[in-house]
Enzyme design. Structure first.
Site, PDB file in Angstrom:
ATOM      1  CG  ASP A  59      20.714  45.347 -36.180  1.00 18.91           C
ATOM      2  OD1 ASP A  59      20.605  46.129 -37.359  1.00 18.91           O
ATOM      3  OD2 ASP A  59      20.165  44.627 -36.001  1.00 18.91           O
ATOM      4  NE  ARG A 210      14.290  36.406 -28.883  1.00 15.05           N
ATOM      5  CZ  ARG A 210      13.160  36.583 -29.516  1.00 15.05           C
ATOM      6  NH1 ARG A 210      11.858  36.830 -29.203  1.00 15.05           N
ATOM      7  NH2 ARG A 210      13.113  36.578 -30.768  1.00 15.05           N
TER       8      ARG A 210
HETATM    9  O1  C5P Z   1      16.744  36.390 -30.036  1.00 19.22           O
HETATM   10  P1  C5P Z   1      16.837  36.312 -31.445  1.00 19.22           P
HETATM   11  O2  C5P Z   1      17.951  34.991 -31.712  1.00 19.22           O
HETATM   12  O3  C5P Z   1      15.518  35.811 -32.130  1.00 19.22           O
HETATM   13  O4  C5P Z   1      17.539  37.521 -31.794  1.00 19.22           O
HETATM   14  C1  C5P Z   1      17.445  37.839 -33.376  1.00 19.22           C
HETATM   15  C2  C5P Z   1      18.323  39.178 -33.513  1.00 19.22           C
HETATM   16  O5  C5P Z   1      18.333  39.225 -34.759  1.00 19.22           O
HETATM   17  C3  C5P Z   1      17.499  40.393 -33.068  1.00 19.22           C
HETATM   18  O6  C5P Z   1      18.550  41.150 -32.495  1.00 19.22           O
HETATM   19  C4  C5P Z   1      16.550  40.971 -34.113  1.00 19.22           C
HETATM   20  O7  C5P Z   1      16.459  42.540 -34.027  1.00 19.22           O
HETATM   21  C5  C5P Z   1      17.390  40.805 -35.448  1.00 19.22           C
HETATM   22  N1  C5P Z   1      16.849  40.328 -36.412  1.00 19.22           N
HETATM   23  C6  C5P Z   1      15.790  39.268 -36.829  1.00 19.22           C
HETATM   24  N2  C5P Z   1      15.455  39.181 -38.159  1.00 19.22           N
HETATM   25  C7  C5P Z   1      15.767  40.007 -38.913  1.00 19.22           C
HETATM   26  C8  C5P Z   1      16.611  41.274 -38.724  1.00 19.22           C
HETATM   27  C9  C5P Z   1      17.270  41.184 -37.638  1.00 19.22           C
HETATM   28  O8  C5P Z   1      15.639  38.822 -35.979  1.00 19.22           O
HETATM   29  N3  C5P Z   1      15.033  39.937 -39.962  1.00 19.22           N
END
Ligand code: C5P
Length: 230
Positions: A59, A210
């Site tokens: 990503d 997370r």
């Molecule tokens: O820890 P969490 O579940 O919030 O992680 C979400 C992942 O998705 C992270 O790697 C973040 O960079 C990615 N992401 C996001 N929102 C977006 C695009 C990507 O949270 N709009």
């Protein structure tokens, strides 16, 4: 159901050893593992190769002139990522260049996903950028442009998935972060959805970080989410 399941686990850390331990714990339950900019800048290709157990979604959200983005895509092809991201705002020629570079690896090449409007941008922030459309209108405009330009799918927020599925049809791959199991703190994700709801609304894959990597037992947390979306 995509091969290997719909759950993508985000391994967001700069620590290679930590990412490897998470990968080992969650791989039996994950369709893919997601490595982002922070991990790749800190650990590079060697760090990427050390992550095993499931295919990897890289990503990097590439955004540059078409020639440079195509070169970036070709540069990571030897790592055989299964998915790569680009910014739809880079425009049609850039998206097409990414698509063509990915296809140069044949069937082994990664699928190209486009990011439309960052979820950190609200209507006022778009206005500051000279965009008069609402976030939803801009998401749809950029989503259509990306698919017409050769992207295989989109990364979208839980609030957008039903609208994009309806507008763009069943073939477009929709990958949805912002996922929180019931009862889990939203942390800094303002707009969240449960895994089952996101799939019911049209997600092909959900991205969860997370709630899994921060759990006392990441393997068990991943297994519970995978079971909820089978
Ligand atoms: O820890 P969490 O579940 O919030 O992680 C979400 C992942 O998705 C992270 O790697 C973040 O960079 C990615 N992401 C996001 N929102 C977006 C695009 C990507 O949270 N709009």
């Amino acid at each position: 159901m995509p091969d290997g399941g719909r759950l993508i686990v985000a391994l967001d850390t700069v620590e290679a050893e930590r990412a490897r331990a998470w990968a080992d714990a969650v791989s039996p339950h994950a369709g893919l593992l997601k490595l982002g900019l922070e991990f790749f800048l800190a650990n590079g290709a060697a760090g990427f190769r050390a992550i095993t157990g499931a295919p990897v979604f890289l990503d990097l959200k590439l955004h540059d002139i078409p020639n440079t983005v195509a070169g970036g895509v070709r540069a990571v092809l030897p790592l055989r990522p299964r998915m790569l991201t680009v910014h739809a705002a880079g425009g049609s020629a850039m998206i097409r260049a990414a698509h063509q570079a990915a296809r140069s690896a044949g069937a082994d090449g990664p699928i190209i996903l486009a990011v439309t409007v960052l979820t950190s941008l609200d209507e006022a922030a778009l206005h500051d950028l000279g965009v008069a459309a609402t976030p939803a209108e801009q998401v749809l405009r950029l989503g259509r442009l990306a698919i017409e330009s050769g992207a295989d799918g989109l990364v979208c927020s839980p609030l957008e998935v039903a609208m994009l599925r309806q507008a763009l049809g069943p073939a477009v791959k929709l990958v949805v972060p912002g996922i929180r199991p019931d009862g889990h703190a939203a942390a800094d994700q303002a707009r969240t959805m449960t895994p089952a709801r996101a799939v019911a609304e049209g997600a092909d894959w959900i991205v969860c970080g997370r709630p899994i990597t921060g759990a006392a037992d990441p393997g068990a947390a991943a297994a519970a989410i995978a079971a909820a979306i089978q």
